[in-house]
Scaffold this motif. Structure first.
Motif, PDB file in Angstrom:
ATOM      1  N   ALA A  18      41.853  47.828  67.789  1.00  0.00           N
ATOM      2  CA  ALA A  18      42.229  46.446  68.139  1.00  0.00           C
ATOM      3  C   ALA A  18      43.587  46.406  68.841  1.00  0.00           C
ATOM      4  CB  ALA A  18      42.274  45.592  66.875  1.00  0.00           C
ATOM      5  N   GLY A  19      44.203  47.582  69.029  1.00  0.00           N
ATOM      6  CA  GLY A  19      45.475  47.627  69.765  1.00  0.00           C
ATOM      7  C   GLY A  19      46.694  47.356  68.903  1.00  0.00           C
ATOM      8  N   VAL A  20      46.557  47.458  67.571  1.00  0.00           N
ATOM      9  CA  VAL A  20      47.714  47.242  66.689  1.00  0.00           C
ATOM     10  C   VAL A  20      48.576  48.503  66.697  1.00  0.00           C
ATOM     11  CG1 VAL A  20      48.414  46.837  64.285  1.00  0.00           C
ATOM     12  CG2 VAL A  20      46.446  45.615  65.238  1.00  0.00           C
ATOM     13  N   ALA A  21      49.869  48.333  66.942  1.00  0.00           N
ATOM     14  CA  ALA A  21      50.777  49.491  66.960  1.00  0.00           C
ATOM     15  C   ALA A  21      51.026  49.966  65.528  1.00  0.00           C
ATOM     16  CB  ALA A  21      52.097  49.093  67.614  1.00  0.00           C
ATOM     17  N   GLY A  22      51.201  51.281  65.358  1.00  0.00           N
ATOM     18  CA  GLY A  22      51.466  51.839  64.022  1.00  0.00           C
ATOM     19  C   GLY A  22      50.346  51.515  63.061  1.00  0.00           C
ATOM     20  N   PRO A  23      49.081  51.800  63.415  1.00  0.00           N
ATOM     21  CA  PRO A  23      47.952  51.293  62.614  1.00  0.00           C
ATOM     22  C   PRO A  23      47.895  51.815  61.177  1.00  0.00           C
ATOM     23  CG  PRO A  23      47.190  52.820  64.325  1.00  0.00           C
ATOM     24  CD  PRO A  23      48.633  52.552  64.607  1.00  0.00           C
ATOM     25  N   LEU A  24      48.222  53.104  60.967  1.00  0.00           N
ATOM     26  CA  LEU A  24      48.125  53.624  59.595  1.00  0.00           C
ATOM     27  C   LEU A  24      49.177  52.964  58.713  1.00  0.00           C
ATOM     28  CD1 LEU A  24      46.790  55.495  57.580  1.00  0.00           C
ATOM     29  CD2 LEU A  24      48.345  57.332  58.305  1.00  0.00           C
ATOM     30  N   ARG A  25      50.379  52.831  59.259  1.00  0.00           N
ATOM     31  CA  ARG A  25      51.463  52.200  58.501  1.00  0.00           C
ATOM     32  C   ARG A  25      51.096  50.746  58.147  1.00  0.00           C
ATOM     33  NH1 ARG A  25      56.828  53.522  57.650  1.00  0.00           N
ATOM     34  NH2 ARG A  25      58.002  51.649  57.144  1.00  0.00           N
ATOM     35  N   GLU A  26      50.505  50.062  59.089  1.00  0.00           N
ATOM     36  CA  GLU A  26      50.108  48.657  58.831  1.00  0.00           C
ATOM     37  C   GLU A  26      49.014  48.592  57.767  1.00  0.00           C
ATOM     38  OE1 GLU A  26      50.318  45.421  60.693  1.00  0.00           O
ATOM     39  OE2 GLU A  26      51.760  45.978  62.254  1.00  0.00           O
ATOM     40  N   ALA A  27      48.050  49.510  57.876  1.00  0.00           N
ATOM     41  CA  ALA A  27      46.955  49.520  56.887  1.00  0.00           C
ATOM     42  C   ALA A  27      47.519  49.800  55.496  1.00  0.00           C
ATOM     43  CB  ALA A  27      45.912  50.573  57.271  1.00  0.00           C
ATOM     44  N   GLU A  28      48.464  50.739  55.437  1.00  0.00           N
ATOM     45  CA  GLU A  28      49.084  51.069  54.144  1.00  0.00           C
ATOM     46  C   GLU A  28      49.859  49.874  53.589  1.00  0.00           C
ATOM     47  OE1 GLU A  28      49.957  55.797  55.100  1.00  0.00           O
ATOM     48  OE2 GLU A  28      51.568  54.326  55.220  1.00  0.00           O
ATOM     49  N   ALA A  29      50.629  49.223  54.477  1.00  0.00           N
ATOM     50  CA  ALA A  29      51.456  48.099  54.009  1.00  0.00           C
ATOM     51  C   ALA A  29      50.571  46.985  53.457  1.00  0.00           C
ATOM     52  CB  ALA A  29      52.328  47.583  55.146  1.00  0.00           C
ATOM     53  N   LEU A  30      49.462  46.696  54.142  1.00  0.00           N
ATOM     54  CA  LEU A  30      48.568  45.628  53.664  1.00  0.00           C
ATOM     55  C   LEU A  30      47.910  46.024  52.339  1.00  0.00           C
ATOM     56  CD1 LEU A  30      46.838  44.435  56.978  1.00  0.00           C
ATOM     57  CD2 LEU A  30      48.525  43.182  55.621  1.00  0.00           C
ATOM     58  N   LEU A  31      47.516  47.298  52.230  1.00  0.00           N
ATOM     59  CA  LEU A  31      46.851  47.725  50.993  1.00  0.00           C
ATOM     60  C   LEU A  31      47.849  47.703  49.824  1.00  0.00           C
ATOM     61  CD1 LEU A  31      44.432  48.709  49.460  1.00  0.00           C
ATOM     62  CD2 LEU A  31      44.953  51.061  50.183  1.00  0.00           C
ATOM     63  N   ALA A  32      49.052  48.210  50.080  1.00  0.00           N
ATOM     64  CA  ALA A  32      50.057  48.224  49.006  1.00  0.00           C
ATOM     65  C   ALA A  32      50.306  46.800  48.520  1.00  0.00           C
ATOM     66  CB  ALA A  32      51.349  48.866  49.514  1.00  0.00           C
ATOM     67  N   ARG A  33      50.430  45.877  49.473  1.00  0.00           N
ATOM     68  CA  ARG A  33      50.674  44.474  49.140  1.00  0.00           C
ATOM     69  C   ARG A  33      49.510  43.900  48.318  1.00  0.00           C
ATOM     70  NH1 ARG A  33      55.096  41.139  49.388  1.00  0.00           N
ATOM     71  NH2 ARG A  33      54.219  39.235  48.578  1.00  0.00           N
ATOM     72  N   ALA A  56      37.147  44.533  49.073  1.00  0.00           N
ATOM     73  CA  ALA A  56      36.709  43.396  49.903  1.00  0.00           C
ATOM     74  C   ALA A  56      37.914  42.567  50.343  1.00  0.00           C
ATOM     75  CB  ALA A  56      35.717  42.532  49.122  1.00  0.00           C
ATOM     76  N   GLY A  57      38.838  42.338  49.429  1.00  0.00           N
ATOM     77  CA  GLY A  57      40.012  41.531  49.756  1.00  0.00           C
ATOM     78  C   GLY A  57      40.872  42.202  50.818  1.00  0.00           C
ATOM     79  N   TRP A  58      41.063  43.492  50.643  1.00  0.00           N
ATOM     80  CA  TRP A  58      41.908  44.217  51.599  1.00  0.00           C
ATOM     81  C   TRP A  58      41.209  44.310  52.957  1.00  0.00           C
ATOM     82  CZ3 TRP A  58      41.325  49.799  52.785  1.00  0.00           C
ATOM     83  CH2 TRP A  58      42.294  50.237  53.675  1.00  0.00           C
ATOM     84  N   GLU A  59      39.905  44.575  52.950  1.00  0.00           N
ATOM     85  CA  GLU A  59      39.184  44.676  54.238  1.00  0.00           C
ATOM     86  C   GLU A  59      39.222  43.348  55.001  1.00  0.00           C
ATOM     87  OE1 GLU A  59      36.477  48.300  52.579  1.00  0.00           O
ATOM     88  OE2 GLU A  59      35.457  46.371  53.006  1.00  0.00           O
ATOM     89  N   ALA A  60      39.207  42.248  54.260  1.00  0.00           N
ATOM     90  CA  ALA A  60      39.324  40.933  54.924  1.00  0.00           C
ATOM     91  C   ALA A  60      40.705  40.830  55.585  1.00  0.00           C
ATOM     92  CB  ALA A  60      39.120  39.808  53.911  1.00  0.00           C
ATOM     93  N   TRP A  61      41.728  41.307  54.919  1.00  0.00           N
ATOM     94  CA  TRP A  61      43.082  41.305  55.500  1.00  0.00           C
ATOM     95  C   TRP A  61      43.122  42.180  56.763  1.00  0.00           C
ATOM     96  CZ3 TRP A  61      47.673  41.646  51.495  1.00  0.00           C
ATOM     97  CH2 TRP A  61      47.738  40.445  50.775  1.00  0.00           C
ATOM     98  N   VAL A  62      42.489  43.338  56.687  1.00  0.00           N
ATOM     99  CA  VAL A  62      42.493  44.252  57.856  1.00  0.00           C
ATOM    100  C   VAL A  62      41.788  43.575  59.038  1.00  0.00           C
ATOM    101  CG1 VAL A  62      41.604  46.459  58.741  1.00  0.00           C
ATOM    102  CG2 VAL A  62      42.685  46.361  56.475  1.00  0.00           C
ATOM    103  N   ARG A  63      40.708  42.854  58.761  1.00  0.00           N
ATOM    104  CA  ARG A  63      40.015  42.146  59.862  1.00  0.00           C
ATOM    105  C   ARG A  63      40.915  41.074  60.465  1.00  0.00           C
ATOM    106  NH1 ARG A  63      35.607  42.812  56.434  1.00  0.00           N
ATOM    107  NH2 ARG A  63      35.804  40.732  55.542  1.00  0.00           N
ATOM    108  N   ARG A  64      41.643  40.359  59.606  1.00  0.00           N
ATOM    109  CA  ARG A  64      42.574  39.329  60.131  1.00  0.00           C
ATOM    110  C   ARG A  64      43.658  39.988  60.986  1.00  0.00           C
ATOM    111  NH1 ARG A  64      44.239  35.852  54.920  1.00  0.00           N
ATOM    112  NH2 ARG A  64      45.740  34.988  56.372  1.00  0.00           N
ATOM    113  N   ARG A  65      44.153  41.122  60.525  1.00  0.00           N
ATOM    114  CA  ARG A  65      45.204  41.819  61.291  1.00  0.00           C
ATOM    115  C   ARG A  65      44.643  42.294  62.628  1.00  0.00           C
ATOM    116  NH1 ARG A  65      49.005  41.753  63.543  1.00  0.00           N
ATOM    117  NH2 ARG A  65      50.507  43.402  63.814  1.00  0.00           N
ATOM    118  N   ALA A  66      43.405  42.806  62.600  1.00  0.00           N
ATOM    119  CA  ALA A  66      42.777  43.290  63.840  1.00  0.00           C
ATOM    120  C   ALA A  66      42.559  42.132  64.814  1.00  0.00           C
ATOM    121  CB  ALA A  66      41.450  43.982  63.521  1.00  0.00           C
ATOM    122  N   ALA A  67      42.402  40.922  64.282  1.00  0.00           N
ATOM    123  CA  ALA A  67      42.212  39.745  65.147  1.00  0.00           C
ATOM    124  C   ALA A  67      43.552  39.196  65.641  1.00  0.00           C
ATOM    125  CB  ALA A  67      41.437  38.667  64.381  1.00  0.00           C
ATOM    126  N   GLY A  68      44.647  39.833  65.279  1.00  0.00           N
ATOM    127  CA  GLY A  68      45.945  39.472  65.864  1.00  0.00           C
ATOM    128  C   GLY A  68      46.856  38.640  64.986  1.00  0.00           C
TER     129      GLY A  68
END
Ligand SMILES: C[S@@+](CC[C@H](N)C(=O)[O-])C[C@H]1O[C@@H](n2cnc3c(N)ncnc32)[C@H](O)[C@@H]1O
Length: 293
Positions: A18-33, A56-68
């Motif tokens: 989806a073009g998000v910079a630093g994708p692993l770091r972002e995925a980690e930050a959302l999951l940790a949160r 399910a909750g985290w994957e919904a967050w990842v989809r929102r992040r991927a949507a910008g």
């Protein structure tokens, strides 16, 4: 059942596509949160399994992040001056350059001063609340036109234990003064600049927090003369500037009401904060000076 490490790599791939910079770091930050843990815990438990609800909750967050959507709105929180503030799409996400504005004010208000301070266009309350916590004897107020923003600011003040009086209104209209400090991070983007803003900002942050008008200097033109009328002699005005606003603000602060005008640069070298002192009218001596009888 995928392990935590496998899920993280899947999420990072989604974000990268989806073009998000630093994708692993972002995925980690959302999951940790989402899990209420820190990132160190994720590294220490790469084989952990998530429950269905957690996944399910985290994957919904990842989809929102991927949507910008900005991660701070997804998590509902942003860090400012070492503290966590609640944020919703009703408020601007606090920015690091605004910490420069807070630092400039703190340099001008002694630790024990019972100064009267107002933050105009308070949004999440990050400026007013930080000043109230760093200068506990000060009387701090915050103004915003948005009732939804004020609700967030009040919640932040309560959660962080800050005493701030919030009021709804148009710039300084509800704030009588006289003040020792007027601080503001006002909207400073021109309508023409809007399309050039990052999509994340343009599509998610409140327009009323961003856009000043056709030229970008409309709020400075209103606020600077209003501030001159509400500051006590010797009081300070502190304004955040857009990265190209200094040339618009410099002539406004060349008016005879202002003295000790200073522009402070950010790490990129842009002048991002202006401070100016309300002059002492003739016959009123600055405190500590040897006034002629
Ligand atoms: C750039 S944001 C700053 C928010 C916060 N102080 C910060 O630094 O993160 C500007 C704020 O000004 C508020 N605002 C816009 N027009 C206003 C007006 N006419 N009177 C008072 N506040 C206004 C917006 O609602 C927004 O919260």
């Amino acid at each position: 059942m995928p392990t935590l490490r496998e899920r993280l790599h899947q999420a990072a791939a989604t974000l990268e596509a989806a073009g998000v910079a630093g994708p692993l770091r972002e995925a980690e930050a959302l999951l940790a949160r989402r899990l209420g843990r820190d990132r160190a815990w994720l590294y220490a438990h790469p084989e952990a399994a998530l429950t269905d609800a957690e996944a399910a909750g985290w994957e919904a967050w990842v989809r929102r992040r991927a949507a910008g959507e900005p991660p701070q709105y997804i998590a509902g929180a942003a860090e400012f001056y070492g503290r966590e503030f609640r944020v919703t799409p009703a408020v601007l996400i606090p920015r690091p350059e605004t910490e420069l504005l807070v630092a400039a004010v703190l340099e001008r208000v002694a630790a024990e001063a019972a100064a009267r301070i107002v933050d105009v266009g308070t949004g999440s309350g990050c400026i007013a609340i930080t000043l109230a916590l760093e200068r506990p004897r000060a009387r701090v107020s915050g103004v915003d036109r948005s009732a939804a923003a004020l609700a967030v600011a009040r919640e932040n003040a309560e959660r962080l234990g800050a005493r701030v009086d919030f009021a709804a209104g148009d710039w300084l209209a509800p704030a009588a003064g006289p003040f020792d400090v007027i601080a503001s991070n006002p909207p400073y983007v021109s309508e023409a600049e809007l399309p050039a803003l990052a999509r994340e900002v343009r599509e998610h942050e409140p327009r009323a927090a961003l856009i000043a008008g056709p030229h970008g200097d409309e709020v400075y033109r209103r606020l600077i003369p209003q501030a001159a009328a509400r500051l006590r002699p010797g009081g300070w005005l502190a304004l955040e500037l857009g990265y190209q606003s200094a040339e618009q603000v410099r002539p406004l602060l060349a008016a005879p009401e202002w003295d000790e005008v200073e522009f402070r640069r950010d790490a990129q070298g842009w002048e991002r904060v202006a401070t100016a002192r309300r002059i002492f009218p003739e016959g009123i001596a600055p405190p500590g000076s040897c006034a002629a009888p």
